[in-house]
Design an enzyme around this catalytic site. Sequence first.
Site, PDB file in Angstrom:
ATOM      1  N   SER A  14       0.828  -1.213   0.000  1.00  0.00           N
ATOM      2  CA  SER A  14       0.000   0.000   0.000  1.00  0.00           C
ATOM      3  C   SER A  14       0.858   1.255   0.000  1.00  0.00           C
ATOM      4  O   SER A  14       1.989   1.253   0.469  1.00  0.00           O
ATOM      5  CB  SER A  14      -0.896   0.015   1.233  1.00  0.00           C
ATOM      6  OG  SER A  14      -1.609  -1.182   1.340  1.00  0.00           O
TER       7      SER A  14
HETATM    8  N1  SAH Z   1      -0.700  -4.142   3.951  1.00  0.00           N
HETATM    9  C1  SAH Z   1      -0.210  -4.825   2.809  1.00  0.00           C
HETATM   10  C2  SAH Z   1      -1.279  -4.840   1.731  1.00  0.00           C
HETATM   11  C3  SAH Z   1      -1.131  -5.956   0.795  1.00  0.00           C
HETATM   12  S1  SAH Z   1      -2.388  -6.123  -0.417  1.00  0.00           S
HETATM   13  C4  SAH Z   1       1.043  -4.134   2.304  1.00  0.00           C
HETATM   14  O1  SAH Z   1       1.129  -2.910   2.424  1.00  0.00           O
HETATM   15  O2  SAH Z   1       1.917  -4.799   1.780  1.00  0.00           O
HETATM   16  C5  SAH Z   1      -3.580  -7.089   0.423  1.00  0.00           C
HETATM   17  C6  SAH Z   1      -3.193  -8.480   0.842  1.00  0.00           C
HETATM   18  O3  SAH Z   1      -4.378  -9.106   1.364  1.00  0.00           O
HETATM   19  C7  SAH Z   1      -2.702  -9.381  -0.274  1.00  0.00           C
HETATM   20  O4  SAH Z   1      -1.456  -9.920   0.072  1.00  0.00           O
HETATM   21  C8  SAH Z   1      -3.785 -10.484  -0.363  1.00  0.00           C
HETATM   22  O5  SAH Z   1      -3.281 -11.754  -0.706  1.00  0.00           O
HETATM   23  C9  SAH Z   1      -4.334 -10.470   1.057  1.00  0.00           C
HETATM   24  N2  SAH Z   1      -5.674 -11.036   1.213  1.00  0.00           N
HETATM   25  C10 SAH Z   1      -6.738 -10.936   0.377  1.00  0.00           C
HETATM   26  N3  SAH Z   1      -7.789 -11.607   0.892  1.00  0.00           N
HETATM   27  C11 SAH Z   1      -7.389 -12.124   2.092  1.00  0.00           C
HETATM   28  C12 SAH Z   1      -8.020 -12.902   3.106  1.00  0.00           C
HETATM   29  N4  SAH Z   1      -9.296 -13.305   3.018  1.00  0.00           N
HETATM   30  N5  SAH Z   1      -7.302 -13.256   4.201  1.00  0.00           N
HETATM   31  C13 SAH Z   1      -6.008 -12.859   4.329  1.00  0.00           C
HETATM   32  N6  SAH Z   1      -5.350 -12.132   3.402  1.00  0.00           N
HETATM   33  C14 SAH Z   1      -6.037 -11.760   2.298  1.00  0.00           C
END
Ligand code: SAH
Length: 225
Positions: free
Chosen positions: A69
């Site tokens: 993000s």
């Molecule tokens: N805070 C992170 C955001 C990553 S994007 C950063 O800044 O790097 C969002 C993430 O949520 C992805 O890695 C995706 O695989 C995960 N995600 C999506 N659905 C999910 C779920 N049901 N449970 C856990 N993780 C999930």
Amino acid sequence: MSFSESQIQQYGGHRQKMVERHLSDRGVRDLRVLEAMNRVPRHLFVPAALQHRAYGDHALPIGENQTISQPYMVGLMSELLGLSENDKVLEIGTGSGYQTAVLAELAEQVFTIERIKNIGQASQKLLDRLNYRNIVYKIFDGTNGWRDQAPYDAILITAGVQKVPPPLIDQLKDGGKLVIPIGDLESQKLTVITRREGQVESKDVAECKFVKLIGKFGWTDNGHS
Ligand code: SAH
């Protein structure tokens, strides 16, 4: 193996500028959040070829179609959670682990869930190398929350969904805050939900665009809810 001090300190000037321009100048005021984001070496959370872009205010790809993000969003979400150092936090969507590190700087314990095994394992390895010891990891569908460890002072969902997954509200302490992007695939509203005596209050604070929250109480893998 741990990182050397110079690997961690690299890009220090860029990091400080990121905090000034993309956070304080845009209204993030919480000093603990600003200090935390001035400490966490964001360049180590992005692919090596993109390190020089780590401190710009944009999301970047981290593989498997997922993104780290943008710094402003991380700062805003961290501030909205209103964390204190004794808090227990649940994060859904570990991703690169960058937001996880910021939460670990601000709270006593962080429980983080990622659904993609490769991503979750790589982030755990990185956060271990950075000596974070107050994070507990799980590969799972986070729309179910993490019941064994509930209730939480705060819950952060870092992927977008149409409705708040009900188990997450159930696992929030009275007075606790949940921050979640709610909307369709194109755009969402960053929403703060506060639980008070069994009631929930909801407030939209900003437009945002996150990848899909996929799971039992989220999107299905093919894009439909
Ligand atoms: N805070 C992170 C955001 C990553 S994007 C950063 O800044 O790097 C969002 C993430 O949520 C992805 O890695 C995706 O695989 C995960 N995600 C999506 N659905 C999910 C779920 N049901 N449970 C856990 N993780 C999930």
